[in-house]
Design an enzyme around this catalytic site. Structure first.
Site, PDB file in Angstrom:
ATOM      1  N   HIS A   1      31.773  24.939  80.960  1.00  0.00           N
ATOM      2  CA  HIS A   1      32.131  25.303  82.334  1.00  0.00           C
ATOM      3  C   HIS A   1      33.486  24.730  82.755  1.00  0.00           C
ATOM      4  O   HIS A   1      33.965  25.029  83.839  1.00  0.00           O
ATOM      5  CB  HIS A   1      31.037  24.858  83.316  1.00  0.00           C
ATOM      6  CG  HIS A   1      30.914  23.373  83.502  1.00  0.00           C
ATOM      7  ND1 HIS A   1      29.985  22.605  82.825  1.00  0.00           N
ATOM      8  CD2 HIS A   1      31.595  22.510  84.297  1.00  0.00           C
ATOM      9  CE1 HIS A   1      30.089  21.342  83.212  1.00  0.00           C
ATOM     10  NE2 HIS A   1      31.068  21.257  84.095  1.00  0.00           N
TER      11      HIS A   1
ATOM     12  N   SER B   1      26.792  18.007  80.608  1.00  0.00           N
ATOM     13  CA  SER B   1      26.821  19.303  81.275  1.00  0.00           C
ATOM     14  C   SER B   1      26.750  19.144  82.794  1.00  0.00           C
ATOM     15  O   SER B   1      27.687  19.462  83.508  1.00  0.00           O
ATOM     16  CB  SER B   1      25.659  20.183  80.801  1.00  0.00           C
ATOM     17  OG  SER B   1      25.591  21.381  81.542  1.00  0.00           O
TER      18      SER B   1
ATOM     19  N   ASP C   1      26.444  25.637  77.505  1.00  0.00           N
ATOM     20  CA  ASP C   1      27.509  24.911  78.202  1.00  0.00           C
ATOM     21  C   ASP C   1      28.273  24.065  77.188  1.00  0.00           C
ATOM     22  O   ASP C   1      28.178  22.843  77.173  1.00  0.00           O
ATOM     23  CB  ASP C   1      26.951  24.041  79.322  1.00  0.00           C
ATOM     24  CG  ASP C   1      28.052  23.523  80.255  1.00  0.00           C
ATOM     25  OD1 ASP C   1      29.225  23.943  80.080  1.00  0.00           O
ATOM     26  OD2 ASP C   1      27.756  22.712  81.142  1.00  0.00           O
TER      27      ASP C   1
ATOM     28  N   GLY D   1      33.591  15.128  87.332  1.00  0.00           N
ATOM     29  CA  GLY D   1      34.667  14.687  86.460  1.00  0.00           C
ATOM     30  C   GLY D   1      34.163  14.182  85.121  1.00  0.00           C
ATOM     31  O   GLY D   1      34.917  14.099  84.155  1.00  0.00           O
TER      32      GLY D   1
ATOM     33  N   SER E   1      31.960  15.776  83.349  1.00  0.00           N
ATOM     34  CA  SER E   1      31.598  16.936  82.538  1.00  0.00           C
ATOM     35  C   SER E   1      32.329  16.938  81.203  1.00  0.00           C
ATOM     36  O   SER E   1      33.540  16.701  81.138  1.00  0.00           O
ATOM     37  CB  SER E   1      31.934  18.231  83.282  1.00  0.00           C
ATOM     38  OG  SER E   1      30.947  18.550  84.212  1.00  0.00           O
TER      39      SER E   1
END
Length: 384
Positions: free
Chosen positions: A228, A353, A256, A336, A338
Site C-alpha cells: 500500500h 501492514s 500487502d 509511518g 508500514s
C-alpha cells in the site's frame, strides 16, 4: 546507504531518519565474524534488551525464551511432517516453553509426540479449516467486519466484528453466509484496522509521493516493503531525498507486499535497525516462528517494539479491501511504520501492514509473511 559516505556515518544518519531492515550496517566484529555460524547467538544484545523491556524478563529469561522458541520452530517442522494431512495447527506457550501440535487423527498422535511436541487431538485438520476460511474469503465483507482467521486452539474459524456494527443488517448477512462455510466463532472488537503509511515529514527513510513508509528486508537487488506504500513503477526516494529505485512489483489489497530495486549508489545489507535504543540485529534466515513465539518490529516512526505472534493466515478487512494470509501480533505500531520489518531472534518474519492502537496505549499489528513475498516475486533474502 550511499557509497560515497563512510559506513559508520551512514548508519548514524539512518538511525535518525528511520530506514528499517536493509539500510544499516553492523561491523564484522559485532556480527561475530570470527565465530562459527552454529555458535552464534540467536539474537543481539539489543533484541534481548527489548524483550526484557516489553516482556518484563531478566536477561537470562530472555535468552532462555529465544533458545526455547528456536527449538520449538525446529520441532514444529518435524511435527508437521509427521502429522501429514492430519496436521491441524500448532502454537507455542511461553509459560511452560511448550509447543502444542493439533492433530486430527488419533493414529498420528504417537508419531507427532515422538518429535517432542505436545499433542492435542481435534476434529478438523488445518486443510479443512483453511478450506472453510477460503470460502469466507470469497464473500463480500462489509466494513463492520474487521478480520477473520483460522484459530488452531479452538479448531474453528474466528470472525472479528466491530462491536458498534454487530447489529447492522449487512454484518448479520455476512455472518449468516460465513456460518455456512464451516465452524465459526464470532468475537467483537472496538477497533478498526488501518494501514500504517504516513504523510511526508522531514528526515524519514523513504518516500513515495507524499507517503512515508519503512524498509522491510534486504533482498538481492533491493528490498521488500508494504504494497500500500506505492504502485509498480513508482519512484522511491531515500532518507536524504535522493533517488533509490522504483517499485518493481506491488499488490494491495488482496495482498500487502511489494519490492523496490536499489541502485544509484545505494546498497542493502542483512540488518534490522535498533534505532540507537537497542543494537542492530543481523538477519540469518526466514524460519517461520510459531503462534505464541516472541517477535519484534522495527519501523521509522515508533522504532523498536516486541510482542507475541497471535494468529496466522488471517484476513484483514481494511477500508480499501480485504488482505489475506496475514499474521497478527500484539506488537504496537504507528503511521509511518508500514513496510517495516518483523523479526524473531535472527529470523525474518514479515513486513508491517497495518493495525490498530499506538505505542502509548498498545494495540495489534498485522504483517505479510516474508516467505510468501519472496516466493511471489522470486526474490532471495539477503542474510548474514
Amino acid at each position: 546507504m550511499r557509497r560515497t559516505r563512510p559506513i559508520r556515518a551512514v548508519l548514524t544518519a539512518l538511525l535518525v531518519t528511520g530506514a528499517c531492515a536493509t539500510a544499516g550496517f553492523l561491523p564484522a566484529q559485532a556480527a561475530g565474524a570470527d565465530t562459527p555460524r552454529t555458535e552464534r547467538a540467536a539474537a543481539s544484545d539489543g533484541v534481548l534488551t527489548a524483550m526484557q523491556r516489553d516482556f518484563g524478563l531478566t536477561a537470562t529469561q530472555a535468552k532462555a525464551r529465544l533458545a526455547s522458541e528456536k527449538q520449538a520452530t525446529a520441532t514444529e517442522k518435524k511435527a508437521r511432517k509427521a502429522a501429514g494431512s492430519a496436521y491441524a495447527g500448532s502454537w507455542y506457550t511461553p509459560k511452560n516453553q511448550e509447543l502444542t501440535v493439533a492433530v486430527a487423527d488419533r493414529d498420528k498422535a504417537a508419531e507427532v509426540r515422538a518429535t517432542g511436541a505436545t499433542v492435542r487431538l481435534v476434529g478438523r485438520s488445518a486443510a479443512q479449516l483453511d478450506a472453510a476460511k477460503k470460502r469466507i474469503d470469497a464473500l463480500d465483507a462489509p466494513s463492520g467486519v474487521s478480520s477473520w482467521n483460522v484459530d488452531w486452539k479452538s479448531n474453528r474459524v474466528v470472525v472479528e466484528v466491530q462491536s458498534a456494527r454487530q447489529a447492522d443488517n449487512d454484518v448479520k448477512a455476512f455472518l449468516a453466509d460465513a456460518r455456512k462455510a464451516g465452524p465459526l466463532t464470532v468475537r467483537t472488537t472496538a477497533h478498526t484496522p488501518t494501514t500504517l503509511a504516513a504523510g511526508t515529514v522531514g528526515g524519514d527513510p523513504y518516500y513515495t509521493g507524499n507517503v512515508r513508509c519503512s524498509i522491510g528486508f534486504s533482498v538481492q537487488g533491493g528490498f521488500v516493503t508494504a504494497g500500500h506504500c506505492g504502485g509498480a513503477g513508482q519512484a522511491v526516494n531515500g532518507w536524504d531525498n535522493t533517488y533509490v529505485g522504483n517499485f518493481q512489483g506491488s499488490s494491495f489489497p488482496d495482498n500487502d507486499y511489494a519490492w523496490v530495486n536499489v541502485g544509484s549508489g545505494w546498497w542493502t545489507v542483512p540488518v534490522v535497525l535498533g534505532w540507537g535504543t537497542v543494537s542492530d540485529q543481523l538477519v540469518r534466515g526466514s524460519a517461520e516462528a510459531p503462534v505464541g513465539a516472541s517477535i519484534c518490529r522495527s519501523g521509522s516512526t515508533s522504532h523498536w517494539h516486541c510482542g507475541t505472534v497471535l494468529a496466522k493466515n488471517e484476513t484483514v478487512n481494511y477500508s480499501q479491501g480485504a488482505v489475506h494470509q496475514m499474521t497478527k501480533t500484539n506488537v504496537c505500531a504507528e503511521p509511518g511504520d508500514s513496510g517495516g520489518s518483523f523479526i524473531s531472534g535472527d529470523q525474518a518474519q514479515g513486513t508491517t501492514s497495518g493495525g490498530w492502537g499506538n505505542c502509548t496505549s498498545g494495540g495489534e499489528t498485522w504483517f505479510q509473511p516474508i516467505n510468501e513475498i519472496l516466493s511471489r516475486y522470486g526474490l532471495t533474502l539477503t542474510t548474514a
